[in-house]
Design a protein around this motif. Structure first.
Motif, PDB file in Angstrom:
ATOM      1  N   ALA A  29       0.841  -1.201   0.000  1.00 51.67           N
ATOM      2  CA  ALA A  29       0.000   0.000   0.000  1.00 51.67           C
ATOM      3  C   ALA A  29       0.877   1.251   0.000  1.00 51.67           C
ATOM      4  O   ALA A  29       2.061   1.203   0.328  1.00 51.67           O
ATOM      5  CB  ALA A  29      -0.906   0.006   1.215  1.00 51.67           C
ATOM      6  N   ASN A  30       0.281   2.349  -0.375  1.00 52.56           N
ATOM      7  CA  ASN A  30       0.872   3.700  -0.404  1.00 52.56           C
ATOM      8  C   ASN A  30       1.774   3.936  -1.624  1.00 52.56           C
ATOM      9  O   ASN A  30       1.643   4.936  -2.314  1.00 52.56           O
ATOM     10  CB  ASN A  30       1.663   4.027   0.869  1.00 52.56           C
ATOM     11  N   ASP A  36      -3.044   5.567   1.862  1.00 59.40           N
ATOM     12  CA  ASP A  36      -4.413   5.037   2.035  1.00 59.40           C
ATOM     13  C   ASP A  36      -5.209   4.957   0.729  1.00 59.40           C
ATOM     14  O   ASP A  36      -6.417   4.717   0.777  1.00 59.40           O
ATOM     15  CB  ASP A  36      -5.220   5.863   3.067  1.00 59.40           C
ATOM     16  N   HIS A 150      -9.364   0.669   5.715  1.00 62.95           N
ATOM     17  CA  HIS A 150      -8.963   1.422   4.526  1.00 62.95           C
ATOM     18  C   HIS A 150      -8.818   0.435   3.372  1.00 62.95           C
ATOM     19  O   HIS A 150      -8.523  -0.736   3.579  1.00 62.95           O
ATOM     20  CB  HIS A 150      -7.666   2.218   4.760  1.00 62.95           C
ATOM     21  N   ASP A 152      -6.695   0.385   0.708  1.00 68.53           N
ATOM     22  CA  ASP A 152      -5.507   0.381  -0.161  1.00 68.53           C
ATOM     23  C   ASP A 152      -4.862  -0.985  -0.352  1.00 68.53           C
ATOM     24  O   ASP A 152      -4.258  -1.234  -1.400  1.00 68.53           O
ATOM     25  CB  ASP A 152      -4.481   1.438   0.294  1.00 68.53           C
ATOM     26  N   ASN A 153      -4.963  -1.887   0.634  1.00 67.21           N
ATOM     27  CA  ASN A 153      -4.460  -3.244   0.425  1.00 67.21           C
ATOM     28  C   ASN A 153      -5.539  -4.171  -0.130  1.00 67.21           C
ATOM     29  O   ASN A 153      -5.254  -5.014  -0.997  1.00 67.21           O
ATOM     30  CB  ASN A 153      -3.952  -3.865   1.739  1.00 67.21           C
ATOM     31  N   THR A 196       0.678  -1.811  12.261  1.00 68.50           N
ATOM     32  CA  THR A 196       0.074  -0.711  11.492  1.00 68.50           C
ATOM     33  C   THR A 196      -0.551   0.322  12.428  1.00 68.50           C
ATOM     34  O   THR A 196      -0.397   1.536  12.226  1.00 68.50           O
ATOM     35  CB  THR A 196      -0.997  -1.272  10.528  1.00 68.50           C
ATOM     36  N   ARG A 200       0.293   4.224  12.502  1.00 71.31           N
ATOM     37  CA  ARG A 200      -0.722   5.254  12.224  1.00 71.31           C
ATOM     38  C   ARG A 200      -0.767   6.279  13.351  1.00 71.31           C
ATOM     39  O   ARG A 200      -1.024   7.462  13.122  1.00 71.31           O
ATOM     40  CB  ARG A 200      -2.105   4.623  12.005  1.00 71.31           C
ATOM     41  N   ARG A 246       7.240   8.452  10.462  1.00 69.35           N
ATOM     42  CA  ARG A 246       7.305   7.099  11.014  1.00 69.35           C
ATOM     43  C   ARG A 246       8.734   6.548  11.093  1.00 69.35           C
ATOM     44  O   ARG A 246       8.936   5.426  11.561  1.00 69.35           O
ATOM     45  CB  ARG A 246       6.477   6.164  10.147  1.00 69.35           C
ATOM     46  N   GLY A 271       3.509  -0.054   2.540  1.00 66.75           N
ATOM     47  CA  GLY A 271       2.413   0.099   3.506  1.00 66.75           C
ATOM     48  C   GLY A 271       2.893   0.850   4.733  1.00 66.75           C
ATOM     49  O   GLY A 271       3.612   1.841   4.638  1.00 66.75           O
ATOM     50  N   ALA A 272       2.501   0.331   5.899  1.00 66.79           N
ATOM     51  CA  ALA A 272       2.915   0.967   7.146  1.00 66.79           C
ATOM     52  C   ALA A 272       4.284   0.455   7.599  1.00 66.79           C
ATOM     53  O   ALA A 272       4.711   0.722   8.720  1.00 66.79           O
ATOM     54  CB  ALA A 272       1.864   0.718   8.222  1.00 66.79           C
TER      55      ALA A 272
END
Ligand code: HSE
Length: 327
Positions: A29-30, A36, A150, A152-153, A196, A200, A246, A271-272
């Motif tokens: 993701a991202n 997101d 969300h 996105d994944n 995650t 966040r 992050r 992703g995260a």
């Protein structure tokens, strides 16, 4: 869309003697600035199978691979929760089930392992009900996004390729974009996990307007770079919204991203995090990316040995694939 209340005794139960298997790709993701909203499916697959047993609510598990010893073997398993929600929305309830999982996606690394389980379970529940009651993939996207929080994944896990996703009120939507064929994702998966939820929590409530404006431009550029002009991937993967905030939670990943980008490769946090993904323009560049990661790893080797698992992947273009058969 809320779950309609089911009056006891009115819900149907899937027929016994059915077996279904679904294969779901991992996802990143991202992709840098598409926080997101953007996600890419990669050819690393989790497989989930279900057999319907007698209508006694019994649950049997056969769990193998990544995370098999860490997840609950009861109603608390994420796949059971997702199937229960899907069955309820479809006007069904769960009978006895045997659940078999073969997991390849590592947990807590930013490769969509929870989205994969949720998509797999909802897809299977939908495949086990009477065909007249089954819903389409847009319905799977809605339910899976609600569970995950969300889209996105879950969107690329369902549809494959790259997904641009958004929310309109309560509704989750997504369009699929095919990346240029030569693009080769390279992942460097570290030995540590980042949750995650924790990542966040590190984000600020507001960002400078200039950062938001720059990020919007890069996200638009990224879609063009992925679909039409991979030479723009380095510029298109520049993020202003989340990675710097992050970095403290994943310093080794942040350092690897900075190193790869300084060498001209389109690296970002998957992703995260904490996996680092690089979108190489083609296979030859993917080889150079792997060499650069090896060089970086050698210069920053931890005392206890290998830290990064490095894989050159392909983009998955199919998304979740399900097969149903009567035993
Ligand atoms: N967009 C999410 C995040 C990734 O960065 O927090 C997981 O969906």
């Amino acid at each position: 869309m809320s779950t309609p209340p089911l009056v006891a005794g009115t819900a149907k139960v899937p027929a016994t003697g059915l077996a279904a298997t679904v294969r779901v790709p991992g996802t990143s993701a991202n992709l840098g600035p598409g926080f997101d909203s953007l996600g890419l499916a990669v050819a690393l697959y989790d497989t989930l199978s279900v057999e319907t047993l007698d209508d006694d609510g019994r649950l049997e598990f056969d769990l193998r691979g990544e995370g098999a010893d860490e997840v609950p073997r009861d109603e608390g398993h994420l796949a059971v929760k997702a199937m229960d929600l899907a069955f309820a929305r479809l006007g069904y309830r769960r009978g006895g089930l045997k659940i078999t999982a073969e997991n390849v996606l590592p947990h807590g690394r930013g490769l969509g392992s929870s989205a994969s389980v949720i998509v797999a379970a909802i897809t299977l529940a939908n495949a086990l009900v009477d065909p007249a009651d089954a819903q389409d993939r847009a319905w799977v996207l809605q339910l899976a996004s609600e569970m995950e929080g969300h889209p996105d994944n879950v969107a690329p896990a369902i549809f494959g390729a790259m997904a641009i996703s958004w929310q309109e009120g309560e509704d989750f939507r997504s369009v699929r974009v095919a990346p240029a064929e030569a693009i080769t994702p390279v992942v460097a998966i570290p030995a540590v996990e980042v949750k995650t939820e924790m990542a966040r929590g590190m984000l600020p409530a507001t960002v400078p307007h200039a950062d938001a404006a720059a990020n919007a431009g890069r996200t638009a550029l990224l879609v063009h770079a992925l679909a039409n002009d991979p030479s723009l991937l380095l510029a298109g993967t520049r993020d202003y919204l989340h990675q710097d905030y992050r970095a403290e939670a994943m310093p080794a990943s942040a350092a690897l991203v900075a190193d790869l980008r300084s060498r001209g490769f389109a690296a970002f946090i998957s992703g995260a995090g904490p996996t680092v993904m690089t979108l190489a323009q083609n296979q030859a560049e993917a080889v150079r990316v792997q060499e650069a990661i090896a060089e970086h790893a050698q210069a920053h080797a931890p005392a206890d040995g290998v830290f990064w698992r490095v894989l050159a992947l392909t983009v998955d273009v199919d998304g979740a694939k399900v097969e149903v058969h009567r035993r």
